[in-house]
Design a protein around this motif. Structure first.
Motif: not given
Lengths: 262, 282
Positions: B97-98, B101, B105, B113, B116, B120, B155, B159, B163
């Motif tokens: 999931a991370g 996402i 983003t 971005d 989300l 987080c 997550i 993420a 990112r």
């Protein structure tokens, strides 16, 4: 083939607007080598990126038209634009050291355009064409290079790999953004010869962007001189270099280093 | 000497990356124990023997027995497997999931971005054990609920790492040139950017795995993790603390495997990070 009409590019950061290219128009014929010269900041790279379709961002406004075979690349949808990128328009960058993906084998990167645009080809056909393109780019032993990683190659070889990747789909237009600036002089001469050969043998039109007038003089058929986002002068190579009209062009030519007795 | 051992030797000499080597050795040992525990234990880990409570280590019971007369060594073997599988599933959920996402983003930026990443931030702002307690009290204790809870808690960190890796990679020249070859968004992300973020992700996964082991152990210690009769290292620790001075081997034999598991994976993560870093700089 390529026709640019009153192209205008401006950036806006917050409320400040800066204009990079101001209402320029020019055209380019099939199989022509057109030089785009000017000092840094004159808007030549911006023009090239606009043609390549890399300027579609929120903070950049463009107006005018870029007609490629009658299709306006500025307004066409992204999906259609993508069918031109890498397929009919190839591009090579200034910096061969960073333009190749460090984790992907060389052959795989040369093939990439085929994978994107010609999905029906089998792996063997792709490899065949990649090897042919690498041979056309005068890379020694393409079969051995195919499985190597970019860090195993020299700068000149990497630039040849970039050229091979750009010509594999036999594009009508090759945009070369200062392709020789990062290379040393002997390699520069080889790459220029290679571009000339590709132009002759494959009929690919080359938009050659450079600040190096001596290089442009050797390679191009026609030259456009840009200054501060505008076209200062346009004409055949001989015209420009033998009888420059614009003051800016004269100064540029005067600044070419010459061999002089002291 | 075979080609393989020669290569390993060569690697050890060249790399000086003792973290990687040490981590790999410890992890390999622990994995071996876990594997053995899945198929064979000297005694039934849940068999209660009233005659043999809190026995000292002996040939029959390698690590002695606990307050109910169960063989501690067998229980350690089984609970290592439980801890490992919970940590693995947790990291898988968190990383999957991370990465999704973080990738979206980092690649697209803009309002998506912001939204989300703030979400987080909210998850990450809570003390994780507190948030875990809230989740568990909502969906009830148990092995699978622990996995879901910890997975969600993990997550944000994945993420964020993904990112930043995506955002950094996105502006590289080779991504630009791939884009100019006509590659679409999905292709750019999966084929061109993702492989370049794997060195970063690998060390993040190793570190995340550690945190997952610790989190599972502490949740079981608090009684909201794995439920009896299933064996768990955290639960064994909490049972052992009543007998800490009388039978110290009970606490030690539950605690040391946790330490080794975490030490192994953090050394491995450190080594991978160093190796990824040196690769990137070449």
């Amino acid at each position: 083939m390529l026709q640019i009409e009153t192209l205008h590019i401006s950036f806006h950061k917050k409320l400040k607007i800066s204009e990079a290219v101001r209402d320029i128009s020019f055209s380019m014929g099939v199989g022509e080598i057109l030089g785009l010269v000017g000092e840094s900041g004159s808007g030549k790279t911006m023009t090239a990126l606009a043609i390549a379709g890399l300027l579609r961002r929120r903070d950049i406004t463009t107006s005018g038209r870029i007609l490629f075979d009658g299709v306006d690349l500025l307004t066409v949808s992204r999906d259609v634009l993508r069918t031109y990128q890498g397929n009919k328009i190839g591009i090579i960058f200034q910096e061969p050291m960073t333009s190749l993906n460090p984790l992907m084998r060389v052959g795989r990167q040369v093939e990439e355009s085929l994978r994107i645009h010609h999905g029906a080809l089998s792996a063997a056909e792709r490899r065949q064409r990649a090897l042919k393109a690498m041979a056309a780019a005068e890379l020694p032993e393409p079969a051995a290079l195919f499985a190597k990683y970019p860090h195993e190659l020299s700068g000149g070889m990497r630039q040849r790999v970039m050229i091979a990747a750009a010509i594999i789909t036999r594009p009508a237009l090759l945009i070369a953004d200062e392709p020789t600036t990062a290379l040393d002089v002997t390699i520069q001469a080889q790459i220029l010869k290679l571009l000339q050969k590709l132009n002759r043998e494959m009929g690919v039109g080359i938009l050659f962007i450079s600040h190096d007038l001596s290089v442009v003089r050797r390679l191009c058929h026609r030259v456009i001189v840009m200054e501060k986002g505008r076209i200062a002068e346009e004409g055949g190579v001989d015209e420009i270099f033998n009888a420059p009209r614009a003051e800016y062009t004269k100064r540029l030519i005067a600044s070419i280093p010459q061999r002089r007795r002291i | 000497m075979s080609a393989w051992t020669e290569r390993i030797f060569c690697f050890m000499k060249k790399s000086n990356n003792y973290n990687l080597i040490g981590g790999a050795v410890i992890c390999g040992l622990m994995l071996l124990l876990i594997l053995i525990g899945q198929f064979y234990t000297p005694h039934d880990p849940n068999a209660i023997d009233g005659m043999n409570k809190l026995a000292a280590p002996s040939p029959a019971h390698l690590l002695g027995t606990d307050n109910l007369g169960r063989d501690i060594f067998s229980r350690v073997l089984v609970s290592l497997g439980t801890t490992f599988s919970i940590a693995l599933c947790t990291v898988c959920i968190g990383a999957a999931a991370g990465v999704l996402i973080g990738g979206l983003t980092g690649y697209f930026g803009g309002p998506l971005d912001e939204i989300l990443m703030r979400a987080c931030d909210i998850v990450a702002a809570f003390p994780s054990i507190l948030l875990a307690l809230v989740f568990i009290s909502l969906i009830g204790p148990g092995k699978y609920n622990v996995i879901i809870t910890l997975g969600i808690l993990f997550i944000p960190s994945f993420a964020r790492i993904t990112r930043s890796a995506f955002a950094g990679c996105k502006n590289q020249d080779y991504i630009k040139s791939a884009r100019l070859m006509g590659a679409g968004g999905a292709r750019l992300m999966l084929v061109h950017i993702l492989p370049n973020t794997i060195p970063t992700l690998a060390s993040a996964i190793a570190i995340g795995f550690n945190n997952a082991v610790l989190a599972e152990a502490s949740m079981s210690y608090l009684g909201i993790g794995v439920q009896p009769p299933d064996a768990s290292l955290g639960r064994m620790l909490s049972e052992a603390q009543s007998y800490l001075f009388k039978n110290p081997w009970y606490a030690l034999s539950a605690g040391i495997p946790i330490v080794l598991l975490i030490l192994g994976f953090s050394l491995l993560g450190d080594g991978l990070q160093r190796r990824g870093g040196s690769d990137a700089s070449n």
